[in-house]
Design a protein around this motif. Structure first.
Motif, PDB file in Angstrom:
ATOM      1  N   GLY A   1       0.858  -1.178   0.000  1.00  0.00           N
ATOM      2  CA  GLY A   1       0.000   0.000   0.000  1.00  0.00           C
ATOM      3  C   GLY A   1       0.888   1.220   0.000  1.00  0.00           C
ATOM      4  N   ILE A   2       0.993   1.884  -1.129  1.00  0.00           N
ATOM      5  CA  ILE A   2       1.919   3.006  -1.275  1.00  0.00           C
ATOM      6  C   ILE A   2       1.116   4.254  -1.605  1.00  0.00           C
ATOM      7  CG2 ILE A   2       3.989   3.868  -2.422  1.00  0.00           C
ATOM      8  CD1 ILE A   2       4.506   0.956  -3.335  1.00  0.00           C
ATOM      9  N   ALA A   3       1.143   5.220  -0.705  1.00  0.00           N
ATOM     10  CA  ALA A   3       0.418   6.463  -0.941  1.00  0.00           C
ATOM     11  C   ALA A   3       0.953   7.154  -2.185  1.00  0.00           C
ATOM     12  CB  ALA A   3       0.564   7.379   0.273  1.00  0.00           C
ATOM     13  N   GLY A   4       0.053   7.693  -2.976  1.00  0.00           N
ATOM     14  CA  GLY A   4       0.464   8.426  -4.167  1.00  0.00           C
ATOM     15  C   GLY A   4       0.582   7.594  -5.428  1.00  0.00           C
TER      16      GLY A   4
ATOM     17  N   LEU B   1       0.234  -7.468  -5.084  1.00  0.00           N
ATOM     18  CA  LEU B   1      -0.973  -6.646  -5.050  1.00  0.00           C
ATOM     19  C   LEU B   1      -0.558  -5.245  -4.630  1.00  0.00           C
ATOM     20  CD1 LEU B   1      -4.016  -6.149  -5.094  1.00  0.00           C
ATOM     21  CD2 LEU B   1      -4.117  -6.936  -2.720  1.00  0.00           C
ATOM     22  N   ILE B   2      -0.784  -4.279  -5.509  1.00  0.00           N
ATOM     23  CA  ILE B   2      -0.553  -2.875  -5.168  1.00  0.00           C
ATOM     24  C   ILE B   2      -1.902  -2.287  -4.787  1.00  0.00           C
ATOM     25  CG2 ILE B   2       0.224  -0.634  -5.975  1.00  0.00           C
ATOM     26  CD1 ILE B   2       2.057  -2.066  -7.927  1.00  0.00           C
ATOM     27  N   ALA B   3      -2.047  -1.957  -3.542  1.00  0.00           N
ATOM     28  CA  ALA B   3      -3.329  -1.491  -3.024  1.00  0.00           C
ATOM     29  C   ALA B   3      -3.218  -0.044  -2.579  1.00  0.00           C
ATOM     30  CB  ALA B   3      -3.779  -2.365  -1.849  1.00  0.00           C
ATOM     31  N   ASN B   4      -4.275   0.711  -2.762  1.00  0.00           N
ATOM     32  CA  ASN B   4      -4.351   2.029  -2.156  1.00  0.00           C
ATOM     33  C   ASN B   4      -4.121   1.873  -0.654  1.00  0.00           C
ATOM     34  OD1 ASN B   4      -6.044   4.123  -0.615  1.00  0.00           O
ATOM     35  ND2 ASN B   4      -5.977   4.998  -2.661  1.00  0.00           N
ATOM     36  N   ASP B   5      -3.405   2.820  -0.044  1.00  0.00           N
ATOM     37  CA  ASP B   5      -3.120   2.670   1.382  1.00  0.00           C
ATOM     38  C   ASP B   5      -4.395   2.594   2.222  1.00  0.00           C
ATOM     39  OD1 ASP B   5      -3.497   5.281   0.547  1.00  0.00           O
ATOM     40  OD2 ASP B   5      -2.128   6.160   1.990  1.00  0.00           O
ATOM     41  N   GLY B   6      -5.487   3.133   1.701  1.00  0.00           N
ATOM     42  CA  GLY B   6      -6.755   3.038   2.419  1.00  0.00           C
ATOM     43  C   GLY B   6      -7.286   1.621   2.511  1.00  0.00           C
ATOM     44  N   TRP B   7      -6.992   0.797   1.475  1.00  0.00           N
ATOM     45  CA  TRP B   7      -7.458  -0.594   1.528  1.00  0.00           C
ATOM     46  C   TRP B   7      -6.798  -1.349   2.674  1.00  0.00           C
ATOM     47  CZ3 TRP B   7     -11.178   0.918  -0.790  1.00  0.00           C
ATOM     48  CH2 TRP B   7     -11.248   1.317  -2.124  1.00  0.00           C
TER      49      TRP B   7
END
Length: 330
Positions: free
Chosen positions: A88-91, A115-121
């Motif tokens: 989860g990487i912001a930006g 899996l690249i997830a929005n940090d919110g996930w």
């Protein structure tokens, strides 16, 4: 090489299948190395921020590498590919950013299942039942994301400090500095924010704020100190600080309502909150709940101190074949 015992069977470190969970934010990056079979954390690595909006991509990737390498070192293991990883990487919101991360992961031979997830996930995964609800991040920046029981997703906020980040630590700092300058000019009421900031930064007079902040290469670093000071003053009864905290809560509540209403998640709404600004501020949490209640939104609030736990859970689900890399959490 160390040996460990699992279910009565002796195994070397190199025999243990591994997964990796990473949470990359604006000011810090955390990587957790875990057992792929159980999801049990083995070691953690930390580095500076890896937010693609706040840092150049090559610098962000370098910090990811440092955190991952440190996790292996703290586990006493040689670095090697893991079964699955969730980052989860912001930006990382553009296709080209994601492709850059995937190329880097492949080049560094970190994993073949990413899996690249929005940090919110990560926050939703860590703090809501079955990954359904709203995740709110309020640290340096702010964003709300949501997921319903059909896998539909929504988001609000996350526009960065130049356009948005309402209710965030940065937003609170801007409101506080503006209130301090108004107090110094006589354009606004007295607030304890002004003397508190002068003391914290060891400045002798209000005008010194100009040279101190505008002379910094990136004043956001200095401004990250302001939010906790405002919260402390609000708790101590400073009226201006209390108003700022309330305004921040109102903006955060707008994000949560926007996501919850769009996805029509039934009440009580599972709400997981993360980010240093809100995790460490009981008064901001309470004002947020109050603002939501005032608009007939009943929530079940869960504080998530470390969203990386959510990344590990998602990586574990991938390793167990329970989560599809392309149909969920993207």
């Amino acid at each position: 090489m160390r040996v460990r015992t699992y279910c009565g069977r002796t195994m070397s470190d190199q025999d243990i299948p591994l997964i990796l969970g990473v949470d990359g934010g604006a000011t810090k990056t955390i990587a957790i190395l875990a057992d792929a079979r159980t999801g049990t954390a083995l070691a953690q690595g930390r580095s500076r921020g890896s937010n693609f909006h706040a840092h150049a991509p090559h610098a962000a990737l370098s910090e990811l590498d440092v955190a991952i390498a440190q996790a292996f070192a703290h586990a006493g293991m040689e670095r090697r590919p893991v079964v699955a990883a969730c980052m989860g990487i912001a930006g990382v919101s553009r296709v080209e950013d994601e492709l850059m991360v995937r190329h880097w992961v492949s080049e560094r031979k970190i994993t073949q299942q990413l899996l690249i997830a929005n940090d919110g996930w990560l926050v939703i995964s860590a703090g809501t039942p079955n990954g359904v609800g709203v995740g709110l991040i309020c640290g340096t920046g702010s964003i709300a994301v949501g997921r319903d029981d059909l896998g539909r997703t929504g988001r609000a906020g996350g526009w960065g400090y130049l356009i948005g980040d309402e209710g965030s630590g940065y937003d609170i700092a801007v409101m506080a500095l503006r209130a301090a300058s108004h107090s110094a000019d006589g354009r606004g009421p007295y607030t304890a924010i002004l003397p508190a900031l002068l003391k914290h930064w060891q400045l002798s007079q209000p005008a010194d704020l100009i040279t101190y902040l505008y002379g910094a290469a990136d004043p956001r670093t200095q401004m990250s100190d302001v939010g906790p000071i405002v919260v402390a003053l609000a708790n101590a009864g400073d009226g201006v600080s209390q108003t700022i905290v309330l305004r921040a809560a109102e903006e955060l509540a707008k994000m949560v309502r926007a996501v919850g209403d769009t996805l029509q998640i039934p009440s009580p709404l599972p709400l997981a909150v993360a980010g240093s600004m809100i995790v460490q501020s009981a008064i901001l949490q309470q004002r947020l709940v109050d603002c939501l209640t005032d608009h007939a939104h009943v929530v079940q609030l869960t504080v998530v101190p470390d969203p990386t736990v959510g990344a590990v859970r998602l990586a574990h689900r991938i390793a167990q074949g329970e989560t599809q890399l392309t149909s969920e959490w993207t």
